[in-house]
Enzyme design. Structure first.
Site, PDB file in Angstrom:
ATOM      1  N   TRP A 106       6.603 -11.569 -13.430  1.00 16.88           N
ATOM      2  CA  TRP A 106       7.013 -10.108 -14.101  1.00 16.88           C
ATOM      3  C   TRP A 106       5.961  -8.981 -13.919  1.00 16.88           C
ATOM      4  O   TRP A 106       6.516  -7.942 -13.552  1.00 16.88           O
ATOM      5  CB  TRP A 106       6.812 -10.469 -15.545  1.00 16.88           C
ATOM      6  CG  TRP A 106       7.328  -9.202 -16.355  1.00 16.88           C
ATOM      7  CD1 TRP A 106       6.287  -8.222 -17.020  1.00 16.88           C
ATOM      8  CD2 TRP A 106       8.530  -8.714 -16.722  1.00 16.88           C
ATOM      9  NE1 TRP A 106       7.126  -7.088 -17.751  1.00 16.88           N
ATOM     10  CE2 TRP A 106       8.410  -7.402 -17.441  1.00 16.88           C
ATOM     11  CE3 TRP A 106       9.880  -9.336 -16.797  1.00 16.88           C
ATOM     12  CZ2 TRP A 106       9.329  -6.661 -18.275  1.00 16.88           C
ATOM     13  CZ3 TRP A 106      10.982  -8.483 -17.332  1.00 16.88           C
ATOM     14  CH2 TRP A 106      10.784  -7.082 -17.892  1.00 16.88           C
ATOM     15  N   HIS A 131      13.580  -3.280 -19.723  1.00 10.42           N
ATOM     16  CA  HIS A 131      13.256  -3.663 -20.897  1.00 10.42           C
ATOM     17  C   HIS A 131      14.297  -4.059 -21.932  1.00 10.42           C
ATOM     18  O   HIS A 131      14.150  -4.585 -22.988  1.00 10.42           O
ATOM     19  CB  HIS A 131      12.010  -2.656 -21.503  1.00 10.42           C
ATOM     20  CG  HIS A 131      10.868  -2.982 -20.798  1.00 10.42           C
ATOM     21  ND1 HIS A 131      10.353  -2.469 -19.593  1.00 10.42           N
ATOM     22  CD2 HIS A 131       9.629  -3.638 -21.019  1.00 10.42           C
ATOM     23  CE1 HIS A 131       9.188  -3.168 -19.372  1.00 10.42           C
ATOM     24  NE2 HIS A 131       8.770  -3.838 -20.322  1.00 10.42           N
ATOM     25  N   TYR A 140      12.703   1.513 -15.804  1.00  6.35           N
ATOM     26  CA  TYR A 140      11.795   0.862 -16.673  1.00  6.35           C
ATOM     27  C   TYR A 140      12.557   0.558 -18.180  1.00  6.35           C
ATOM     28  O   TYR A 140      12.486  -0.526 -18.560  1.00  6.35           O
ATOM     29  CB  TYR A 140      10.692   1.630 -16.785  1.00  6.35           C
ATOM     30  CG  TYR A 140       9.445   0.964 -17.794  1.00  6.35           C
ATOM     31  CD1 TYR A 140       8.522   0.262 -17.087  1.00  6.35           C
ATOM     32  CD2 TYR A 140       9.476   1.208 -19.148  1.00  6.35           C
ATOM     33  CE1 TYR A 140       7.528  -0.628 -17.961  1.00  6.35           C
ATOM     34  CE2 TYR A 140       8.502   0.503 -19.875  1.00  6.35           C
ATOM     35  CZ  TYR A 140       7.795  -0.305 -19.142  1.00  6.35           C
ATOM     36  OH  TYR A 140       6.804  -1.091 -20.045  1.00  6.35           O
ATOM     37  N   TYR A 185       5.664  -7.212 -31.092  1.00  6.52           N
ATOM     38  CA  TYR A 185       5.116  -6.307 -29.855  1.00  6.52           C
ATOM     39  C   TYR A 185       6.345  -5.366 -29.728  1.00  6.52           C
ATOM     40  O   TYR A 185       7.595  -5.622 -29.701  1.00  6.52           O
ATOM     41  CB  TYR A 185       5.256  -7.360 -28.741  1.00  6.52           C
ATOM     42  CG  TYR A 185       4.685  -6.855 -27.368  1.00  6.52           C
ATOM     43  CD1 TYR A 185       4.082  -5.902 -27.169  1.00  6.52           C
ATOM     44  CD2 TYR A 185       5.320  -7.614 -26.446  1.00  6.52           C
ATOM     45  CE1 TYR A 185       3.541  -5.190 -26.134  1.00  6.52           C
ATOM     46  CE2 TYR A 185       4.798  -6.929 -25.053  1.00  6.52           C
ATOM     47  CZ  TYR A 185       4.032  -5.846 -24.834  1.00  6.52           C
ATOM     48  OH  TYR A 185       3.537  -5.406 -23.849  1.00  6.52           O
TER      49      TYR A 185
END
Length: 104
Positions: free
Chosen positions: A76, A22, A18, A41
């Site tokens: 995504w 990212h 993960y 964000y």
């Protein structure tokens, strides 16, 4: 401007991957988020898989709807679905937390 914070849970056996995903978010996904009004964000990930998301936007519901209408978000979400403990798609599981204090 709305400040939005939400919690999700990343599967413990997928945390490293993960993080890697990212570190290299697709350019078209970044462009779609910006185009849909997602600002400032951030995602924060604890070692046990607790994921804290924070963003600023004019209208969170409109920003989510704008993302839901994009092809890249569909790809995504499909690609990332197995990373989460939640059974619904991550973008659908983003339930904003109630803000109880803010120091500007």
């Amino acid at each position: 401007m709305q400040r939005v914070c939400f919690l999700l849970n990343v599967r413990k056996d997928r945390i490293d991957e993960y993080r890697a995903r990212h570190a290299a978010v697709w350019p078209d996904m970044l462009a779609a988020l910006s185009g849909a009004g997602w600002r400032n964000y951030s995602l924060f990930l604890r070692e046990d898989g607790l994921l804290v998301g924070y963003l600023e936007t004019e209208d969170f519901d409109a920003a989510r709807e704008a993302m839901a209408a994009t092809e890249v978000n569909e790809r995504w979400q499909r690609d990332m679905a197995d990373f989460f403990e939640q059974t619904e798609a991550a973008d659908e599981a983003m339930v904003p937390l109630a803000e109880v204090f803010h120091l500007a």
